[in-house]
Design a protein around this motif. Structure first.
Motif, mmCIF file in Angstrom:
data_model
loop_
_atom_site.group_PDB
_atom_site.id
_atom_site.type_symbol
_atom_site.label_atom_id
_atom_site.label_comp_id
_atom_site.label_asym_id
_atom_site.label_seq_id
_atom_site.Cartn_x
_atom_site.Cartn_y
_atom_site.Cartn_z
ATOM 1 N N ASP A 29 -8.281 -11.338 2.459
ATOM 2 C CA ASP A 29 -8.137 -9.899 2.637
ATOM 3 C C ASP A 29 -8.101 -9.169 1.295
ATOM 4 O O ASP A 29 -7.406 -8.168 1.137
ATOM 5 C CB ASP A 29 -6.864 -9.600 3.423
ATOM 6 C CG ASP A 29 -6.994 -8.323 4.239
ATOM 7 O OD1 ASP A 29 -8.123 -7.888 4.481
ATOM 8 O OD2 ASP A 29 -5.964 -7.775 4.635
ATOM 9 N N ARG B 152 -11.503 -1.052 7.044
ATOM 10 C CA ARG B 152 -11.460 -2.505 6.845
ATOM 11 C C ARG B 152 -12.387 -3.215 7.835
ATOM 12 O O ARG B 152 -13.087 -4.169 7.480
ATOM 13 C CB ARG B 152 -10.026 -3.002 7.007
ATOM 14 C CG ARG B 152 -9.836 -4.482 6.654
ATOM 15 C CD ARG B 152 -8.390 -4.905 6.901
ATOM 16 N NE ARG B 152 -7.467 -4.077 6.147
ATOM 17 C CZ ARG B 152 -7.186 -4.266 4.875
ATOM 18 N NH1 ARG B 152 -7.764 -5.261 4.227
ATOM 19 N NH2 ARG B 152 -6.332 -3.472 4.255
ATOM 20 N N THR C 231 -10.505 6.403 -1.746
ATOM 21 C CA THR C 231 -9.831 5.291 -1.081
ATOM 22 C C THR C 231 -9.010 4.472 -2.063
ATOM 23 O O THR C 231 -9.483 4.100 -3.132
ATOM 24 C CB THR C 231 -10.856 4.381 -0.389
ATOM 25 O OG1 THR C 231 -11.490 5.120 0.659
ATOM 26 C CG2 THR C 231 -10.181 3.155 0.220
ATOM 27 N N ASP C 232 -7.787 4.173 -1.679
ATOM 28 C CA ASP C 232 -6.908 3.275 -2.423
ATOM 29 C C ASP C 232 -7.085 1.878 -1.848
ATOM 30 O O ASP C 232 -6.828 1.651 -0.658
ATOM 31 C CB ASP C 232 -5.458 3.740 -2.283
ATOM 32 C CG ASP C 232 -4.475 2.845 -3.036
ATOM 33 O OD1 ASP C 232 -4.911 1.851 -3.649
ATOM 34 O OD2 ASP C 232 -3.261 3.150 -2.999
ATOM 35 N N THR C 233 -7.524 0.920 -2.670
ATOM 36 C CA THR C 233 -7.784 -0.438 -2.171
ATOM 37 C C THR C 233 -6.519 -1.122 -1.668
ATOM 38 O O THR C 233 -6.611 -2.128 -0.956
ATOM 39 C CB THR C 233 -8.437 -1.301 -3.267
ATOM 40 O OG1 THR C 233 -7.618 -1.271 -4.442
ATOM 41 C CG2 THR C 233 -9.828 -0.789 -3.602
ATOM 42 N N ASN C 234 -5.363 -0.604 -2.024
ATOM 43 C CA ASN C 234 -4.100 -1.168 -1.536
ATOM 44 C C ASN C 234 -3.652 -0.526 -0.223
ATOM 45 O O ASN C 234 -2.614 -0.900 0.318
ATOM 46 C CB ASN C 234 -3.000 -0.984 -2.589
ATOM 47 C CG ASN C 234 -3.281 -1.786 -3.849
ATOM 48 O OD1 ASN C 234 -3.700 -2.938 -3.775
ATOM 49 N ND2 ASN C 234 -3.063 -1.181 -5.002
ATOM 50 N N ALA C 235 -4.434 0.451 0.236
ATOM 51 C CA ALA C 235 -4.087 1.139 1.492
ATOM 52 C C ALA C 235 -5.343 1.421 2.303
ATOM 53 O O ALA C 235 -5.619 2.556 2.692
ATOM 54 C CB ALA C 235 -3.326 2.433 1.186
ATOM 55 N N ILE C 236 -6.125 0.359 2.570
ATOM 56 C CA ILE C 236 -7.362 0.490 3.339
ATOM 57 C C ILE C 236 -7.026 0.741 4.808
ATOM 58 O O ILE C 236 -6.211 0.033 5.408
ATOM 59 C CB ILE C 236 -8.216 -0.791 3.225
ATOM 60 C CG1 ILE C 236 -8.568 -1.079 1.766
ATOM 61 C CG2 ILE C 236 -9.475 -0.679 4.065
ATOM 62 C CD1 ILE C 236 -9.571 -0.151 1.170
ATOM 63 N N SER C 237 -7.648 1.732 5.402
ATOM 64 C CA SER C 237 -7.394 2.027 6.817
ATOM 65 C C SER C 237 -7.982 0.918 7.694
ATOM 66 O O SER C 237 -8.958 0.263 7.316
ATOM 67 C CB SER C 237 -8.017 3.372 7.197
ATOM 68 O OG SER C 237 -9.438 3.273 7.209
#
Length: 264
Positions: free
Chosen positions: A127, A77, A67-73
């Protein structure tokens, strides 16, 4: 001579009181450390504990290592926020490898837990998804299952019980709610409102209902503002002293974004 003796006696009395106060604080700290700073070896490879980061991913059927923390689904989330709200509102307990957090409302706990208050606040209001922090908070299986049963959440598959009395777990789809998600949305909105009011009791219910965190995470965008304010009215810590009419201009301890009044 008599005055000097009285002064010395007063100083001795004050010193004795200060010493007793220091001893009392020391005893409280010892008790706190004994109960809440026990070794966490039992967390290693224990199927009854997972970190918030791990469990949220298992709940969302995602890979915690990719998981990329800058692109959380959105799905992931939702599960992260759900767990963090439950921890913040003390609906489930949480601990690090060193100690339990948010044990009670004592002054000592408040001081010791200040970093956790700030980090959970960043997660819920700003967030800010901090992988390192979320992967350091452990939650317990039985408490998460109880939370799911109470709130009608679908259970994470990794902790789905093998045997349960018939009808004990009933998902929202099997209940005749109106609409299907209304009860879950109401509970979520109430949890968010409680967390915000704990940080600042002065926040007006209308502003909480219009806050972007409640609109997005609480699914408040699906309801009228009046419906949300009705849901959270009884939780308002200042409900007995608020003036009727238009809410005042926001001047709160915390900052959060709101949708425009005319939008809904």
């Amino acid at each position: 001579m008599c005055g000097g003796s009285l002064s010395r006696a007063a100083n001795q009395h004050n010193n004795k009181n200060r010493s007793q106060e220091r001893q009392a604080i020391s005893r409280q700290l010892n008790v706190f450390n004994y109960h809440h700073k026990r070794p966490a070896m039992f967390l290693d490879d224990n199927p009854d504990y997972q970190t918030v980061w791990q469990l949220a991913h298992n709940w969302a059927d995602a890979d915690p290592d990719k998981t990329d923390t800058n692109a959380i689904s959105p799905k992931l989330r939702e599960h992260i926020i759900r767990l963090m709200l439950a921890i913040r509102n003390k609906n489930i307990s949480a601990r690090t490898r060193k100690r339990s957090i948010f044990i009670d409302d004592s002054v000592i706990s408040l001081i010791v837990d200040t970093p956790h208050y700030l980090k959970t606040l960043n997660c819920l209001l700003k967030d800010a998804i901090n992988k390192t922090y979320l992967d350091s908070l452990y939650v317990k299986r039985e408490e998460v299952i109880e939370l799911c049963i109470r709130s009608h959440y679908d259970l994470p598959s990794c902790w789905m019980p093998k045997y349960l009395p018939e009808g004990q777990i009933v998902t929202k789809e099997a209940k005749n709610y109106r609409p299907a998600d209304e009860t879950e949305d109401r509970i979520r909105c109430q949890a968010i409102a409680s967390a915000l009011w704990e940080l600042d009791p002065a926040i007006h219910p209308n502003h909480i209902a219009r806050s972007k965190i409640l609109q997005r995470i609480g699914n408040g965008a699906q309801y009228d503002i009046s419906t949300i304010t009705d849901w959270i009215a009884e939780l308002d810590p200042q409900k007995d002293c608020r003036k009727p009419g238009r809410p005042p201009k926001p001047q709160y301890v915390i900052k959060f974004e709101m949708i425009p009044p005319s939008k809904k």
